[in-house]
Design a protein around this motif. Structure first.
Motif, PDB file in Angstrom:
ATOM      1  N   UNK A   1     -17.597 -32.495   2.433  1.00 17.89           N
ATOM      2  CA  UNK A   1     -17.935 -31.064   2.444  1.00 17.89           C
ATOM      3  C   UNK A   1     -16.774 -30.233   1.926  1.00 17.89           C
ATOM      4  N   UNK A   2     -15.540 -30.642   2.292  1.00 20.82           N
ATOM      5  CA  UNK A   2     -14.366 -29.895   1.815  1.00 20.82           C
ATOM      6  C   UNK A   2     -14.272 -29.980   0.296  1.00 20.82           C
ATOM      7  N   UNK A   3     -14.527 -31.160  -0.275  1.00 18.89           N
ATOM      8  CA  UNK A   3     -14.489 -31.308  -1.728  1.00 18.89           C
ATOM      9  C   UNK A   3     -15.614 -30.494  -2.392  1.00 18.89           C
ATOM     10  N   UNK A   4     -16.772 -30.450  -1.694  1.00 17.02           N
ATOM     11  CA  UNK A   4     -17.894 -29.672  -2.232  1.00 17.02           C
ATOM     12  C   UNK A   4     -17.541 -28.193  -2.309  1.00 17.02           C
ATOM     13  N   UNK A   5     -16.842 -27.707  -1.260  1.00 16.98           N
ATOM     14  CA  UNK A   5     -16.439 -26.298  -1.258  1.00 16.98           C
ATOM     15  C   UNK A   5     -15.498 -25.990  -2.422  1.00 16.98           C
ATOM     16  N   UNK A   6     -14.681 -26.993  -2.780  1.00 16.41           N
ATOM     17  CA  UNK A   6     -13.714 -26.772  -3.866  1.00 16.41           C
ATOM     18  C   UNK A   6     -14.390 -26.648  -5.218  1.00 16.41           C
TER      19      UNK A   6
ATOM     20  N   UNK B   1     -17.702 -23.319  -5.121  1.00 13.64           N
ATOM     21  CA  UNK B   1     -17.405 -22.070  -4.426  1.00 13.64           C
ATOM     22  C   UNK B   1     -18.321 -20.919  -4.838  1.00 13.64           C
ATOM     23  N   UNK B   2     -18.888 -20.978  -6.053  1.00 14.66           N
ATOM     24  CA  UNK B   2     -19.745 -19.896  -6.510  1.00 14.66           C
ATOM     25  C   UNK B   2     -21.189 -20.028  -6.094  1.00 14.66           C
ATOM     26  N   UNK B   3     -21.565 -21.095  -5.428  1.00 12.16           N
ATOM     27  CA  UNK B   3     -22.957 -21.323  -5.011  1.00 12.16           C
ATOM     28  C   UNK B   3     -23.049 -21.064  -3.516  1.00 12.16           C
ATOM     29  N   UNK B   4     -23.523 -19.886  -3.090  1.00 13.20           N
ATOM     30  CA  UNK B   4     -23.554 -19.548  -1.657  1.00 13.20           C
ATOM     31  C   UNK B   4     -24.333 -20.562  -0.812  1.00 13.20           C
ATOM     32  N   UNK B   5     -25.445 -21.072  -1.330  1.00  9.65           N
ATOM     33  CA  UNK B   5     -26.264 -22.018  -0.551  1.00  9.65           C
ATOM     34  C   UNK B   5     -25.509 -23.309  -0.290  1.00  9.65           C
ATOM     35  N   UNK B   6     -24.862 -23.806  -1.318  1.00  3.86           N
ATOM     36  CA  UNK B   6     -24.122 -25.058  -1.144  1.00  3.86           C
ATOM     37  C   UNK B   6     -22.908 -24.853  -0.246  1.00  3.86           C
ATOM     38  N   UNK B   7     -22.279 -23.657  -0.352  1.00 10.07           N
ATOM     39  CA  UNK B   7     -21.163 -23.342   0.560  1.00 10.07           C
ATOM     40  C   UNK B   7     -21.667 -23.299   1.996  1.00 10.07           C
ATOM     41  N   UNK B   8     -22.816 -22.689   2.220  1.00 12.52           N
ATOM     42  CA  UNK B   8     -23.378 -22.619   3.575  1.00 12.52           C
ATOM     43  C   UNK B   8     -23.677 -24.006   4.116  1.00 12.52           C
TER      44      UNK B   8
END
Length: 734
Positions: A389-394, A397-404
């Motif tokens: 999940x931390x790598x996904x956030x990196x 970052x511009x995709x609010x749904x994926x950040x959520x």
């Protein structure tokens, strides 16, 4: 007949006779021999003495005395020749037999030379007596025959002497008679034999020998009787005063005799022990019955363990060695030796306890190893999605749904890890008795409902059939509601974990006058009897597959039992075997009253998460030497609208307070330069910082840790990883 009478041998010098004298008293013998030799010497002849050194010296002294008698010459005119009897024998004995030629060289030549002068020759010899002392009676007779052969060649008188002790029994009677027959005359008792014929003297000698034998037998019998009595006394003393306990038991089991050590061992007097049945003193009747049966069959027992009842009522561990005495196939009595085995018993018990402890330590060590492996597995499981999940956030970052979604994953997995840590801390505190229970009346039906609600997601995920039978009566107990729910939830979660998909879990509550009982039964994998005995031990788990899909650290049941026991109850398990399910039964003391349970008082200053009203933005400083932890928490607070910053040392915190003191300090306790407790004291002392709210953020969450932070002036105490909902509610209230 008196063998001690001193009587001279009166024979003319011209007589050449071969006589024998049997004696008891050497003094009498030597006086007679001295007179015999003196007659030959005073006649100008030769006296030959072949005797022991002792007798030679005594005869020399006596002959000197005889030679100095008043009215007589100062010394005898004849020649005195003295030889050692043993040396003379050595000169002619060959393999314990007199050699005739050598005898002639050693003795015959000497006697012939003395007789050649025509003067009297008187010889005294003890060589035959020395042979008899060695048991060589035939050799002695043969030597007498050689003397007789020499007498046929030349004229001389020969005096032989034998001690009576050489013929002590009837077995020597034949040898005695043969020796007598080799002599011209026998002087058995010191009498004058001149008037007696040879056959009469021999008969007298034989009678004297017989009398001597009888006297010896009587003396030996008396001595044997005295010896026997002495040995009997010694044996009685040996047995009676032996350090070992001894007793004798009759065929009917009655004690016939016991020594002092036996009585002292058990503390009884003679009449309290002897005459009573042996089984009366054995603590284990089966043991003594087995002993008596084996003895009746002729067996022998060595170090048979037993427990004996002492007079004071105590039990003494002993070992018994015993065998039986039979007469014509019938048991007469048994001989029993009793030894105190208390130390041996204690050593054996200590050895057994040591072996059990070693086995337990081995099991614990194995369980520890398994626990560490499970802990690594359970911690890696949430770390994997957190990392992803931390790598996904990196990258997203511009995709609010994926950040959520990534944030939700991290939150769930952190919650899971926090739960594992909380369980570990809980079991440590509960098993060590460090948990303080907040007791209030609790209806166990409500606690069961809350526990089932906690486990509902797991039950639903595996499609278990849930059966609840709570009854209609209030099931009131006195307890800590939170801890009781925790214990029941662990039992339900355990049932769900080890019950296959589609299985059944049943909770049944029953109430008696004294107890409230909850049975949690499942149709799961069950357990073997060996596992059932240790299923409540720490880190012990049931059979798990390689995939470890059930999860957990093996501490849930140990924690549940400790919590139940801390409430004065008990937790037990029953299983009919592998594949036949298990039933865990909780039994708690019931308290009176049928009214609904009162809810426990709310904690001061606490509100349910999410209910606090949002407040204004706060100036907050996060102090933690872990930069990632400090920066992430400050970033989260900033994202919620607060003016938050992070510093990484106590010195930096003091500097921030001096420049522009924040409204809230979130302080780590384990700071390297100045710990959080000391830092709080310094902040309190600074002008302008006295009104700041101090919140402890630490990995230490026990009650004594909370007391320590309260005493240092902290307003709140949060445990890492921080529950963000609880933190936001706290800040909102500020």
């Amino acid at each position: 007949m008196n063998t001690e009478t001193q009587t001279a041998l009166r024979e003319e010098p011209s007589e050449a006779r071969h006589v024998v004298r049997f004696y008891r008293d050497e003094v009498v013998l030597l006086a007679e021999v001295a007179e015999f030799l003196d007659r030959g010497l005073r006649g100008g002849g030769t006296a030959i003495v072949i005797a022991t050194a002792e007798h030679r010296g005594a005869l020399r002294q006596q002959l000197m005395g005889l030679g100095s008698l008043k009215g007589q010459r100062g010394w005898f005119p004849g020649e005195l020749v003295m030889l050692d009897a043993a040396d003379a024998l050595a000169g002619f004995m060959v393999e314990d037999w007199p050699d005739e030629q050598r005898f002639d060289q050693v003795i015959g030549k000497l006697v012939r030379q003395a007789a050649a002068a025509g003067k009297p020759v008187h010889a005294f010899g003890e060589m035959v007596a020395l042979l008899c002392e060695q048991g060589l009676y035939d050799a002695a007779v043969r030597l007498e025959q050689l003397w007789n052969a020499l007498r046929r060649e030349c004229r001389f008188a020969l005096f032989c002497a034998y001690p009576w002790q050489l013929f002590p029994t009837d077995q020597q009677a034949a040898d005695f008679h043969r020796i007598c027959c080799e002599h011209d005359h026998v002087y058995p008792h010191g009498g004058d034999g001149a008037a007696a014929e040879q056959d009469v003297s021999v008969r007298l000698a034989l009678l004297e020998h017989r009398n001597h034998v009888l006297e010896g037998e009587v003396a030996r019998a008396r001595e044997a009787e005295r010896t026997l009595r002495q040995r009997e006394r010694e044996l009685a003393d040996f047995i009676e005063n032996a350090a070992e306990g001894l007793h004798r038991v009759g065929p009917d089991g009655i004690i016939l005799w016991a020594n002092k050590a036996e009585l002292a061992l058990l503390g009884y007097r003679w009449e309290e022990y002897v005459g009573h049945h042996i089984a009366r003193f054995h603590a284990d009747r089966a043991v003594i019955e087995d002993i008596l049966q084996r003895l009746q069959a002729g067996g022998t027992l060595h170090d048979q363990p037993a427990r004996l009842r002492c007079k004071d009522g105590s039990i003494r561990h002993v070992v018994i060695s015993t065998n039986a005495c039979f007469d014509d196939g019938r048991l007469r009595y048994t001989r029993c030796f009793t030894r105190d085995a208390t130390e041996r018993h204690l050593l054996e018990q200590a050895h057994r306890e040591r072996e059990a402890l070693v086995a337990e330590l081995s099991r614990s060590n194995q369980a520890k190893d398994e626990f560490l492996a499970m802990l690594a597995h359970e911690l890696r499981n949430p770390l994997a999605p957190i990392s992803a999940a931390a790598q996904l956030l990196a990258v997203a970052g511009g995709d609010p749904e994926r950040v959520r979604q990534a944030s939700a994953v991290i939150g769930r997995q952190v919650g899971h890890m926090k739960g594992l840590i909380d369980d570990l801390l809980d079991v440590a505190r509960v098993t060590r008795g460090l948990v303080t229970l907040a007791r209030h009346p609790v209806d166990l039906r409500d606690a069961v409902a809350d526990a089932v609600e906690q486990a509902a997601p797991q039950i639903q995920a595996r499609r278990h059939r849930l059966v609840l039978d709570m009854g209609s009566m209030p099931a009131m107990i006195s307890g800590d509601r939170k801890r009781i729910i925790q214990a029941i939830a662990n039992l339900v979660a355990n049932a769900a974990k080890f019950t296959p998909d589609g299985g059944e879990i049943a909770l049944r509550l029953s109430v008696t006058a004294e107890h409230v009982t909850l049975a949690v039964a499942d149709s799961g994998i069950g357990m073997e009897p060996e596992l059932a005995t240790r299923i409540f031990d720490l880190f012990v788990q049931g059979r798990r597959g390689p995939d470890r899909t059930q999860g957990g650290l093996g501490i849930g049941l140990a924690l549940a039992r400790s919590l139940v026991q801390s409430h004065g109850g008990s937790l037990a398990v029953r299983s009919d075997g592998t594949g036949k399910g298990s039933t865990f039964t909780v039994c708690l003391p019931r308290v009176g009253g049928g009214a609904a349970a009162e809810p426990p008082p709310a904690m001061p200053g606490k509100e349910p998460p999410g209910h606090a009203q949002p407040g204004r933005a706060l100036h907050i400083v996060v102090v933690d030497d872990n930069r990632d932890a400090a920066d992430s928490l400050a970033g989260l607070l900033a994202a919620r609208g607060h003016a938050a910053s992070a510093v990484y040392s106590s010195a930096a915190a003091l500097e921030a307070a001096a420049v522009a003191c924040p409204q809230v300090f979130l302080l780590d306790i384990g700071l390297p330069d100045i710990d959080g407790i000391a830092l709080a004291g310094r902040l309190r002392a600074m002008p302008g910082a006295g009104a700041a709210v101090l919140v402890a953020v630490t990995g230490y969450g026990q009650e004594r840790d909370r007391e320590s932070t309260r005493a240092a002036g902290f307003h709140h105490h949060l445990v890492k990883p921080v529950d963000t909902g609880e933190l936001f509610d706290l800040l909102a209230r500020l």
